[in-house]
Write an enzyme that holds these catalytic residues in place. Structure first.
Site, mmCIF file in Angstrom:
data_model
loop_
_atom_site.group_PDB
_atom_site.id
_atom_site.type_symbol
_atom_site.label_atom_id
_atom_site.label_comp_id
_atom_site.label_asym_id
_atom_site.label_seq_id
_atom_site.Cartn_x
_atom_site.Cartn_y
_atom_site.Cartn_z
ATOM 1 N N GLY A 124 52.554 39.176 36.190
ATOM 2 C CA GLY A 124 52.106 39.372 37.575
ATOM 3 C C GLY A 124 51.807 40.710 37.905
ATOM 4 C CB THR A 126 46.023 40.596 40.146
ATOM 5 O OG1 THR A 126 45.841 40.888 38.778
ATOM 6 C CG2 THR A 126 45.180 40.616 41.005
ATOM 7 C CD1 TRP A 156 43.342 36.594 42.117
ATOM 8 C CD2 TRP A 156 42.601 34.668 41.551
ATOM 9 N NE1 TRP A 156 42.501 35.885 43.246
ATOM 10 C CE2 TRP A 156 41.737 35.029 42.787
ATOM 11 C CE3 TRP A 156 42.157 33.692 40.808
ATOM 12 C CZ2 TRP A 156 40.882 34.116 43.159
ATOM 13 C CZ3 TRP A 156 41.346 32.602 41.313
ATOM 14 C CH2 TRP A 156 40.680 32.913 42.577
ATOM 15 C CD GLU A 364 44.820 39.961 29.724
ATOM 16 O OE1 GLU A 364 44.908 40.990 29.021
ATOM 17 O OE2 GLU A 364 45.060 38.764 29.459
#
Ligand SMILES: Cc1cc2nc3c(=O)[nH]c(=O)nc-3n(C[C@H](O)[C@H](O)[C@H](O)COP(=O)(O)OP(=O)(O)OC[C@H]3O[C@@H](n4cnc5c(N)ncnc54)[C@H](O)[C@@H]3O)c2cc1C
Lengths: 402, 259
Positions: A124, A126, A156, A364
């Site tokens: 985690g 974002t 997300w 990513e």
């Protein structure tokens, strides 16, 4: 120079190909349509050892190398992107980061059950307001004695509702420069104050879980801090060096999927009295797809080889991820085109490939971010300094000793 | 008591096999894999080990290329492997191959069961298991679809055979030679640990001399030709439900006077 894969690497890839083809392929279209993850996927991947493929045997893994990790990702995404996403977060972003930065106690607590597939892991970074601009995330961690109190929201997040453990990044020092004030922690989904949920209505990876994690006054033992205070950004970026590798290798599998389905269709569909494979414009598409496949694969294999050697590979991995994912979108677009109207319906697989391909040019590191990185390397504006903890080079002896 | 599984390599079933004018058979660069039927034999051996067998040796008469099939069986969980390789076996027929395999089985200690696949996907004779049994002088149970009971201490086995006419339950003293059909089990994948162990395993080679073997093939392939290809039209029947698809198929079959 030796381009050959060894027998073990080939057999491991073959084993995963069989698993994905026989157990996932027959029903994946249906799960995708339902926007649900099959409850069998994670337990089976755990049972077969896929979730611990490149971790040392003494930490519960299977003792294979980083190249095999890439090959496994390619085979998984040949069938469906959601399978590879599992490897990206569980292995690439979380488990390998613990291998790289974790203490022996942390490896015992987290790495072993994750490698054995008894616990699943996520990552985690974002947040609702910050994606590409990760250094400016808002989640906070405040130290109180032997615990940290975490607050904030992560958005997300792959496997949000499936994972037991998450590597999260939060701000410990609001006064330091943004990237220097972050710290990484392991949190578990059963901690008080942790709530999670899934996001529905996604364009792609519909047979997977993508969601959010809310943290409200979550008490995290100081022993669960990964790396030092202030090292969180470095930890997260090195996690991405491994996560991106799995994404690139997976996208390579997606290009292969597009190529294989297109070749089969082009031989069978006839227009103007001949199979469409005989039209030069169709051949051109197939020619490009095969070039993209080989190029993506070679770039990924180079990154995997560098990891095996213990060489810093941030630049090469970014290149592999950028190239492979961008071209998987292009390959999927061409595959749909070759299938004509049938490609536009979920009767054929290529429409799922197209929807799935789009995520990987966003997560990513968006393609734009990779482009900026590559330009910065080219301009000499970016160099990678030595890290306090580097990803250990692959060593057969060390990896396979029980 | 030990179990011996006999196997060989065959072209991948997805390979496109071609017969050229001079009668030579080729399958392009398609890989050689373990004969698919033998995977069921390996799986059954693994299950029989759980039921009290002491170990599993996998055996193949072949050449260097056969090692991959042996490694596949090792990766699935067999304990050791032996390759019978000798220039005199190069053009061998099933009688000679089975003689070599039987001689090799005799070299393994305390064998209770020899397991084979029903047939091979290339030669396809299905003779080898029976001939091995004959050379050894053991009972041969072909087309086995289930091992109902096995008692290694008492030396007894009861199996179900799948025949065209139905199922048959037979009992035999051990040792026996068994050929299996694919209804018998669902072969497992090789495990990662198995793959690593198989990669490191030493596979000894036994020559004809090691086995005290002599003989020449009696059967020669006079000519090989590809079956005549027929032009078939394939029509996919699609519908929203299985019932509707079945209805449409039935209508079609009636309309075309098939039924
Ligand atoms: C399916 C899926 C799964 C995900 N899983 C995870 C997960 O497990 N863990 C996790 O932490 N995150 C996850 N993410 C989040 C993902 O990493 C972010 O979405 C990504 O980093 C982009 O951030 P953003 O969406 O906030 O876009 P933004 O950062 O807001 O970017 C918007 C647009 O602006 C562009 N842009 C931004 N900055 C620049 C710049 N400087 N120059 C030029 N263009 C720029 C971007 O390229 C993009 O096109 C996932 C996302 C998806 C879609």
């Amino acid at each position: 120079m030796d381009f050959a894969l060894n027998e073990e690497q080939q057999q491991a890839a073959e084993m995963v190909r069989r698993f994905a083809q026989t157990e996932i392929e027959p029903t994946i279209g249906e799960w995708d349509r339902r926007q649900e993850m099959s409850p069998d996927v994670l337990p089976r991947m755990g049972e077969l050892g896929i979730l611990g493929i490149c971790l040392p045997v003494r930490y519960g893994g299977q003792g294979f190398d980083y190249v095999t990790l890439g090959l496994v990702c390619e085979e998984l995404e040949r069938v469906d992107t959601t399978l590879r996403v599992i490897m990206s977060v569980h292995m690439g972003l979380c488990s390998l980061t613990i291998l790289q930065w974790g203490t022996e106690e942390q490896k015992k607590r987290f790495l072993i059950p994750q490698a054995q597939g008894k616990e699943y892991a996520g990552f985690g970074l974002t947040e609702p307001g910050h994606g590409s601009d990760a250094a400016n995330i808002r989640a906070t961690a405040r130290r109180e004695g032997d615990t940290y109190i975490l607050n904030g929201e992560k958005m997300w997040i792959s496997l949000a509702t499936k994972a037991h453990n998450f590597l999260v990044v939060a701000r410990t020092d609001p006064n330091a420069k943004p990237s220097a004030g972050l710290t990484a922690f392991m949190i578990t989904s059963d901690m008080k104050g942790v709530t999670t949920g899934d996001i529905h209505g996604k364009l792609g990876v519909r047979a997977g879980s993508t969601g959010w994690i809310a943290m409200q006054d979550v008490e995290v033992p100081a022993a669960y801090r990964i790396g030092e205070e202030g090292e969180g950004f470095k930890v997260a970026m090195s996690a991405l060096d491994n996560g991106r590798y799995t994404v690139g290798a997976g996208a390579t599998g997606l290009i292969r999927a597009c190529l294989e389905e297109s070749v089969a269709y082009a031989k069978q569909r006839e227009t103007f009295g001949v199979p469409i494979a005989q039209h030069q414009l169709i051949q051109q598409k197939l020619g490009y797809m095969s070039l993209w496949y080989d190029t993506a694969r070679l770039l990924c294999l180079r990154a995997g080889w560098m990891k095996n050697q213990g060489l810093r590979n941030t630049r090469e991995t970014s290149q592999a991820k950028w190239y492979a994912t961008d071209h998987s979108v292009m390959a999927a677009l061409e595959a749909v085109q070759i299938h004509g109207a049938y490609g536009f319906s979920d009767e054929y697989k290529v429409e799922r490939y197209l929807r799935n391909s789009k995520g990987a040019v966003i997560y990513e590191g968006t393609s734009e971010i990779h482009q900026l990185m590559q330009a910065a390397y080219a301009l000499g504006e970016r160099t990678d300094g030595k890290l306090r903890c580097e990803l250990p080079a692959y060593d057969t002896e060390a990896w396979q000793t029980e | 008591m030990r179990i011996v599984v006999c196997t060989k390599e065959t072209p991948d079933t997805a390979a496109k096999v071609e017969v050229s004018a001079d009668g030579s058979v080729s399958w392009g660069d398609a890989p050689l894999v373990i004969n698919p039927w033998d995977e069921y034999a390996v799986e059954e051996a693994l299950q029989l080990k759980d039921r009290g067998a002491s170990g599993i040796t996998v055996l193949a008469a072949g050449t260097e290329v056969t090692r991959d099939a042996l490694r596949h069986a090792l990766a699935m969980g067999c304990d050791d492997a032996v390759l019978v390789d000798d220039p005199t076996l190069e053009q061998a027929d099933t009688l000679l191959v089975s003689k070599a395999l039987a001689a090799a089985v005799r070299k393994v200690d305390d064998v209770g069961i020899v397991l084979c696949g029903r047939t091979t996907t290339d030669g396809g004779s299905g003779l080898t298991p029976v001939q091995i049994g004959r050379w050894l002088g053991w009972s041969t149970l072909t087309y086995v679809s289930r091992v109902l009971a096995v008692d290694f201490a008492a030396g007894k086995i009861t199996v179900e055979r799948l025949l065209e006419e139905g199922r048959q339950v037979v009992e035999s003293p051990l040792p026996v030679v068994i050929s299996v059909v694919k209804e018998i089990n669902e072969p497992r994948y090789p495990s990662f640990m198995g793959i690593r162990k198989a990669g490191k395993a030493e596979i000894p080679v036994w020559s004809a001399a090691d086995l005290g073997l002599e003989g020449v093939a009696q059967v020669q392939w006079g000519a090989v030709s590809a079956p005549v290809t027929r032009d078939v039209q394939c029509e996919m029947i699609t519908a929203v439900s299985v019932e509707e698809a079945a209805d449409r198929l039935a209508e079609k079959l009636i309309a075309d006077k098939v039924v």
